[in-house]
Design an enzyme around this catalytic site. Structure first.
Site, mmCIF file in Angstrom:
data_model
loop_
_atom_site.group_PDB
_atom_site.id
_atom_site.type_symbol
_atom_site.label_atom_id
_atom_site.label_comp_id
_atom_site.label_asym_id
_atom_site.label_seq_id
_atom_site.Cartn_x
_atom_site.Cartn_y
_atom_site.Cartn_z
ATOM 1 C CE1 TYR A 39 -3.508 -2.419 0.424
ATOM 2 C CE2 TYR A 39 -2.111 -3.284 2.145
ATOM 3 C CZ TYR A 39 -3.178 -3.468 1.355
ATOM 4 O OH TYR A 39 -4.090 -4.564 1.116
ATOM 5 C CG ASP A 89 -1.723 3.151 3.794
ATOM 6 O OD1 ASP A 89 -2.699 2.588 2.908
ATOM 7 O OD2 ASP A 89 -1.000 2.849 4.592
ATOM 8 C CB ALA A 90 -0.226 9.208 1.669
ATOM 9 N N GLY A 97 -5.543 11.661 5.005
ATOM 10 C CA GLY A 97 -6.229 12.749 5.784
ATOM 11 C C GLY A 97 -7.597 12.357 5.728
ATOM 12 C CG ASN A 103 -5.221 -3.125 8.849
ATOM 13 O OD1 ASN A 103 -5.512 -2.456 7.702
ATOM 14 N ND2 ASN A 103 -4.152 -3.701 9.009
ATOM 15 C CE1 TYR A 104 -0.021 -1.053 12.109
ATOM 16 C CE2 TYR A 104 -0.461 -2.582 10.460
ATOM 17 C CZ TYR A 104 0.255 -2.388 11.690
ATOM 18 O OH TYR A 104 1.278 -3.227 11.906
ATOM 19 C CG ASP A 105 -5.981 2.952 14.387
ATOM 20 O OD1 ASP A 105 -6.140 1.747 14.112
ATOM 21 O OD2 ASP A 105 -6.831 3.877 14.616
ATOM 22 C CG HIS A 144 4.361 0.195 9.010
ATOM 23 N ND1 HIS A 144 2.949 0.387 9.189
ATOM 24 C CD2 HIS A 144 4.475 -0.856 9.948
ATOM 25 C CE1 HIS A 144 2.449 -0.697 9.348
ATOM 26 N NE2 HIS A 144 3.294 -1.541 10.071
ATOM 27 C CB ILE A 171 17.372 22.479 -0.797
ATOM 28 C CG1 ILE A 171 17.730 23.071 0.513
ATOM 29 C CG2 ILE A 171 18.283 22.874 -1.992
ATOM 30 C CD1 ILE A 171 18.993 22.376 1.060
HETATM 31 CU CU LIG Z 1 2.714 -3.120 11.209
#
Ligand SMILES: [Cu+2]
Ligand SMILES: *[C@@H]1O[C@H](CO)[C@@H](O)[C@H](O)[C@H]1NC(C)=O
Ligand SMILES: *[C@@H]1O[C@H](CO)[C@@H](O)[C@H](O)[C@H]1NC(C)=O
Length: 729
Positions: free
Chosen positions: A371, A373-374, A380, A460-462, A521, A671
């Site tokens: 994944y 995710d963003a 958000g 599932n993840y936080d 992650h 930069i």
């Molecule tokens: Cu994990």
């Protein structure tokens, strides 16, 4: 269980408002076993927040909001204006195109993002409070009949200012329509219903998840917006993630809204429901009371001020806004110099730019789980309302987000972000003298920090994302991970059984028939540091072993620092190694301290991880932004997303890794630093059924930025200023 069927999982989190306070009411200990019985009531410090954020008034309040700062997110009414412009067929000067239908936009026209098109950086930097606002513009990403458009709407003249058709690989962030419709399809699919019947499962207990498909260079998938759907069983538990219906994967074409492929690759019995529910209300037997009720009191009220999206606290000022993609964006963070009283810029813009979460199971039902995710789900958009007292302490101030649905209508996401002062009992600086001199130093100062927090529940993840500001000028960026593991069902009950069957588990057996699959992650941050001005250089102060001159010392070695100023993007690529240490700094070559050191901020890595995937593995090609720990690029307003703007099923053509191939000059100019927080996750039994939070972080630390310790002239805590408490009997 009807809601399970239709709702996307992320919406579920909204319903899970736990009455955690009940926890504290368990009678294992008396409420006040210690010394303090009745503390003075805290003063009215919460009242202004409560009056601002009364339940039900959120939308009314959002409707009245006006932009006060050039970087303020689009307001409720600005989003309504965008909607009006897009539904008005005659507004588009160039194409005369009708972007949105008047009565909703179901099926072929879908909005994927509406957000502020930020003014040019120089205009923002030149703007001062009271100046006229630079033209407000909205950036809109939508799809019409399979084509991706990026449209800029001018909110002053109410016209479509520009329209760009995107022709590259990758599609926009999913919207709730994409996810809702995909997860609803299996329950109308005959083969799936048949499979449920043969497995003796009740379809009313089935919850399905839309899982991004990734990209694997498969010909028949090109040009399609595909998503995989797998289902879980909520019978006997609210934690359906722990009961995967293993072995069935459905491929949905999101534009056709159809299951185009049904794959039944395995038939593994469901893991048990027992022990999976983590809600307080589902616990049986005694609930532990491990500590007394705790909170931080501020008898004189908080010391920070929030005006719209501008925050002032101690010696810091910054702008913060909720964002559909990043969660929270920090802008124009500046710290006041204690000698001159001048605000000095540190960070023009910082946010979580992209995530990469690859699972390490190459089999049919799992290989694609890689994944981002963003860009795929919208970090958000996955930020659920924070739960007062437990997600953020009692002294927190909350900020709402205003987002847009697939039809272009604004809506309020309440309590999306919180800001609070934190005192964890730490020391900011101290010295007590040992009795070797006649001086009696007993100097010590408490460390108080200001935290900006959002929490994204990506299915599932936080992810708990904190920006923490310290009075000594340090910024700490923290990522906490909690929530629920993605587990795989197996027919084995124990590790031994699996070993005897010679089955590779690709993870850890967490409970009977339940495997926590190994994964990583990675969270890559965009950090546009402007250290005392925009023109900066990236410097590696390499620590290298040296040898004293022959015969000059009994020592054979020592180490010193060799300074390497990065000239081009190639010099800005960093892979960390314990045995090749360096301090990595962003310095302003034109600004020096009195004694002549260039003013700098150092990036201090925390514990982190690098990707172990092969560079030519398709997920790694897409996530090539994790090939290095750090990258440095010249500022370019179209390079903000480490994996590209259109990340869904992207081919890795628009990543920071590609951009830096141009090897552009990065010395003494504006930069951007990219830093990745990484975490290899080999699950363990304690992660079941919900994970204790794991935290990783990095810091931005002033280094020869101030003339001396900037918080010498500060007060300690005095007993007399604290709440007056009386002894209990
Ligand atoms: Cu994990
Ligand atoms: C639509 O555009 C036309 C031409 O610019 C304008 O006259 C009209 O007021 C617009 N309608 C709405 C609802 O904004
Ligand atoms: C800015 O970024 C875009 C996207 O990567 C690129 O096409 C453009 O050439 C860049 N501009 C400069 C000056 O590097």
């Amino acid at each position: 269980m009807k809601y399970l069927r239709s709702a996307v999982v992320c919406c579920l989190a909204l319903v899970l408002v736990l009455a955690v306070q009940v926890w504290f009411r368990q009678p294992h200990f008396s409420r006040c076993p210690g010394w303090f019985a009745s503390c003075r009531e805290p003063s009215s410090l919460f009242s202004y927040k409560l009056s601002l954020f009364q339940k039900g008034s959120r939308e009314e309040q959002a409707k009245r909001a006006l932009p006060q700062h050039p970087l303020d997110p689009l307001t409720f009414s600005e989003i309504q204006q965008v909607h009006t412009v897009l539904t008005n067929s005659s507004v588009s000067a160039k194409t005369n195109r009708k972007y949105l239908r008047k009565a909703g936009s179901k099926l072929s026209i879908l909005l994927h993002a509406v957000s502020l098109e930020e003014p040019d950086k120089e205009d923002v930097l030149a703007w001062k409070k009271g100046d006229p606002m630079p033209t407000r513009k909205a950036s809109v990403i939508l799809m019409v009949g399979g084509t991706v458009y990026r449209i800029i709407v001018d909110l002053t003249s109410l016209i479509v200012e520009s329209e760009e058709v995107y022709q590259g690989a990758g599609t926009p962030t999913l919207n709730f329509d994409d996810m809702n419709s995909a997860s609803a399809l299996p329950l109308q699919h005959p083969e799936f219903l048949e499979a449920l019947k043969s497995r003796e499962l009740d379809k009313d207990e089935v919850a399905c998840l839309p899982l991004s498909n990734g990209w694997y260079n498969v010909k028949e998938e090109e040009g399609k917006r595909l998503i995989k759907v797998q289902c879980f069983y909520a019978g006997g538990t609210s934690n359906f993630y722990m009961r995967p219906i293993e072995g069935i994967t459905m491929v949905v074409d999101m534009d056709l809204r159809k299951i185009v492929k049904y794959i039944e690759h395995d038939n593994v019995p469901l893991p048990k429901a027992e022990g999976t529910d983590f809600r307080l209300s589902a616990q049986k037997g005694d609930i532990l009371k491990l500590f007394n009720t705790i909170s931080l009191e501020q008898p004189d009220g908080p010391s920070f001020f929030v005006d719209g999206h501008n925050v002032k606290w101690a010696n810091w000022e910054f702008h913060v806004k909720p964002d559909y993609r990043a969660g929270a964006i920090i802008s124009q963070a500046a710290v006041r110099d204690p000698l001159t009283g001048v605000l000095r810029s540190v960070l023009y813009k910082g946010f979580a730019s992209e995530l990469f979460v690859p699972y390490m199971d190459p089999t049919e039902g799992w290989f694609f789980k890689t994944y981002m995710d963003a860009g795929e789900y919208g970090f958000g958009l996955m930020c659920m309302p924070l739960q007062p007292l437990n997600d953020c302490p009692r002294n927190a101030h909350y900020m709402d987000g205003v987002f847009v649905d697939a039809d272009g209508k604004p809506y309020v996401r309440p309590n999306m972000l919180c800001i609070f002062e934190s005192y964890a009992g730490d020391v900011a600086w101290r010295h007590t003298e040992s009795p070797i001199s006649d001086y009696e130093y007993k100097e010590s100062r408490p460390k108080v920090t200001l935290v900006v927090r959002v929490i994204a529940s990506v299915a599932n993840y936080d992810y708990i994302l904190d920006w923490q500001f310290q009075t000594d000028g340090l910024i700490r960026v923290k990522v906490g991970m909690s929530g629920i593991l993605m587990v795989k069902a197996t027919s084995h009950d124990t590790v031994n059984e699996a070993n005897e069957a010679n089955e590779e588990l690709y993870g850890t057996m967490l409970a009977e028939r339940t495997i926590g699959v190994i994964h990583d992650h990675f969270i890559t941050f965009y950090l546009d540091l402007d250290v005392d001005g925009t023109d900066n250089s990236f410097v590696q102060n390499k620590m290298v072993r040296k040898k004293p001159a022959e015969g000059s010392s009994l020592r054979k070695s020592y180490w010193g620092v060799e300074k390497l100023v990065a000239k081009t993007e190639d010099d800005g690529k960093v892979k960390l190694s314990l045995f090749k240490p360096a301090d990595y700094t962003v310095m302003n070559p034109k600004k020096k301290t009195k004694v002549g050191n260039p003013v700098s901020y150092k990036i201090v890595p925390g514990k982190t991880a690098g990707s172990l995937l092969a560079l030519d593995d398709p997920p790694q090609i897409r996530a090539a932004f994790t090939n290095n720990q750090m990258w440095v690029t010249p500022y370019n307003r179209s390079e903000e997303y480490a994996g590209g703007l259109y990340v869904y099923a992207s081919h890795g053509e628009e990543t920071v890794s590609r951009w830096t191939r141009r090897d552009r000059p990065i010395e003494d100019r504006d930069i951007v630093l990219w830093y990745t927080v990484g975490f290899h996750h080999v699950p363990c039994q304690e992660d079941f059924p919900v994970m204790p939070t794991v935290t990783e972080s990095f810091e931005l630390k002033p280094t020869n930025f101030f003339e001396a310790n900037p918080i010498i002239k500060t007060y300690p805590n005095y007993e007399k200023d604290l709440p007056q408490c009386t002894f209990s009997a």
